[in-house]
Scaffold this motif. Structure first.
Motif, PDB file in Angstrom:
ATOM      1  N   ALA A 186       0.943  -1.119  -0.043  1.00  0.00           N
ATOM      2  CA  ALA A 186      -0.019   0.025   0.029  1.00  0.00           C
ATOM      3  C   ALA A 186       0.989   1.191   0.202  1.00  0.00           C
ATOM      4  O   ALA A 186       0.541   2.119  -0.617  1.00  0.00           O
ATOM      5  CB  ALA A 186      -0.784  -0.042   1.174  1.00  0.00           C
ATOM      6  N   ALA A 187       2.004   1.373   0.710  1.00  0.00           N
ATOM      7  CA  ALA A 187       2.900   2.420   0.608  1.00  0.00           C
ATOM      8  C   ALA A 187       3.679   2.635  -0.653  1.00  0.00           C
ATOM      9  O   ALA A 187       3.687   3.618  -1.172  1.00  0.00           O
ATOM     10  CB  ALA A 187       3.806   2.440   2.081  1.00  0.00           C
ATOM     11  N   GLN A 188       3.945   1.550  -1.123  1.00  0.00           N
ATOM     12  CA  GLN A 188       4.527   1.406  -2.532  1.00  0.00           C
ATOM     13  C   GLN A 188       3.652   2.132  -3.542  1.00  0.00           C
ATOM     14  O   GLN A 188       4.016   2.943  -4.228  1.00  0.00           O
ATOM     15  CB  GLN A 188       4.962   0.136  -2.967  1.00  0.00           C
ATOM     16  CG  GLN A 188       5.594   0.053  -4.334  1.00  0.00           C
ATOM     17  CD  GLN A 188       5.850  -1.397  -4.915  1.00  0.00           C
ATOM     18  OE1 GLN A 188       5.885  -2.372  -4.084  1.00  0.00           O
ATOM     19  NE2 GLN A 188       5.940  -1.477  -6.223  1.00  0.00           N
ATOM     20  N   ARG A 189       2.320   1.455  -3.523  1.00  0.00           N
ATOM     21  CA  ARG A 189       1.393   2.285  -4.507  1.00  0.00           C
ATOM     22  C   ARG A 189       1.186   3.632  -4.117  1.00  0.00           C
ATOM     23  O   ARG A 189       1.205   4.478  -5.026  1.00  0.00           O
ATOM     24  CB  ARG A 189      -0.034   1.518  -4.446  1.00  0.00           C
ATOM     25  CG  ARG A 189      -0.095   0.082  -4.835  1.00  0.00           C
ATOM     26  CD  ARG A 189      -1.391  -0.359  -5.039  1.00  0.00           C
ATOM     27  NE  ARG A 189      -2.078  -0.625  -3.834  1.00  0.00           N
ATOM     28  CZ  ARG A 189      -2.074  -1.392  -2.695  1.00  0.00           C
ATOM     29  NH1 ARG A 189      -1.326  -2.489  -3.221  1.00  0.00           N
ATOM     30  NH2 ARG A 189      -2.639  -1.797  -1.741  1.00  0.00           N
ATOM     31  N   GLY A 195       5.040   4.799   7.553  1.00  0.00           N
ATOM     32  CA  GLY A 195       4.142   4.172   8.422  1.00  0.00           C
ATOM     33  C   GLY A 195       3.129   3.157   7.167  1.00  0.00           C
ATOM     34  O   GLY A 195       3.493   3.544   6.178  1.00  0.00           O
ATOM     35  N   GLU A 196       2.585   2.460   8.035  1.00  0.00           N
ATOM     36  CA  GLU A 196       1.660   1.481   7.431  1.00  0.00           C
ATOM     37  C   GLU A 196       0.635   2.105   6.057  1.00  0.00           C
ATOM     38  O   GLU A 196       0.171   2.832   6.390  1.00  0.00           O
ATOM     39  CB  GLU A 196       0.724   0.813   8.075  1.00  0.00           C
ATOM     40  CG  GLU A 196       0.125  -0.428   7.580  1.00  0.00           C
ATOM     41  CD  GLU A 196       0.822  -1.737   7.380  1.00  0.00           C
ATOM     42  OE1 GLU A 196       0.424  -2.265   6.058  1.00  0.00           O
ATOM     43  OE2 GLU A 196       2.053  -1.844   7.927  1.00  0.00           O
ATOM     44  N   GLY A 197       1.127   1.789   4.801  1.00  0.00           N
ATOM     45  CA  GLY A 197       0.336   2.278   3.764  1.00  0.00           C
ATOM     46  C   GLY A 197       0.781   3.598   3.509  1.00  0.00           C
ATOM     47  O   GLY A 197       0.036   4.229   2.535  1.00  0.00           O
ATOM     48  N   LYS A 198       1.693   4.264   4.114  1.00  0.00           N
ATOM     49  CA  LYS A 198       2.163   5.785   3.791  1.00  0.00           C
ATOM     50  C   LYS A 198       3.680   6.078   3.398  1.00  0.00           C
ATOM     51  O   LYS A 198       4.453   5.262   3.779  1.00  0.00           O
ATOM     52  CB  LYS A 198       1.903   6.506   4.983  1.00  0.00           C
ATOM     53  CG  LYS A 198       0.510   6.624   5.458  1.00  0.00           C
ATOM     54  CD  LYS A 198      -0.444   7.341   5.304  1.00  0.00           C
ATOM     55  CE  LYS A 198      -1.846   7.468   5.716  1.00  0.00           C
ATOM     56  NZ  LYS A 198      -2.956   7.619   4.688  1.00  0.00           N
ATOM     57  N   ALA A 199       3.394   6.811   2.207  1.00  0.00           N
ATOM     58  CA  ALA A 199       4.856   7.088   1.791  1.00  0.00           C
ATOM     59  C   ALA A 199       5.061   8.619   1.673  1.00  0.00           C
ATOM     60  O   ALA A 199       3.994   9.341   1.273  1.00  0.00           O
ATOM     61  CB  ALA A 199       5.347   6.326   0.440  1.00  0.00           C
TER      62      ALA A 199
END
Length: 105
Positions: free
Chosen positions: A5-8, A46-50
């Motif tokens: 999710a962070a990659q996306r 953090g989880e899902g965040k970039a």
């Protein structure tokens, strides 16, 4: 690690930033540069965040995906001589462009 999710999120933000850079180029010249390399710095927040920043904007001298100078030089030449009355330019790019092993990128 393993946070798709962070990659996306990072990929979407990099695309948004690239679009902004391309829009900026359109405001600075009648046509965009024939080739441009945009480098991004990405932090996992953090989880899902970039978080994504542009850290370099390079033009024709930049190494682009291991492609050697032949294609970049021809693209620059074609751009400079776009209206050739002799019909010799613009020239088509070769079907295969010489590449390096990536150590220059």
């Amino acid at each position: 690690r393993g946070d798709s999710a962070a990659q996306r999120d990072a990929e979407q933000e990099a695309m948004r930033l690239a679009d902004l850079w391309l829009s900026w180029f359109e405001t600075q010249a009648p046509e965009p540069p024939q080739c441009t390399r945009l480098d991004f710095l990405v932090a996992h927040r953090g989880e899902g965040k970039a978080e994504v920043w542009t850290c370099e904007v390079g033009e024709c001298g930049a190494s682009l995906c291991s492609i050697e100078v032949h294609g970049r030089n021809l693209a620059a030449l074609n751009s400079a001589i776009a209206c050739d009355p002799t019909g010799r330019f613009p020239m088509p790019l070769p079907a295969e462009l010489p590449r390096n092993n990536g150590s220059k990128s």
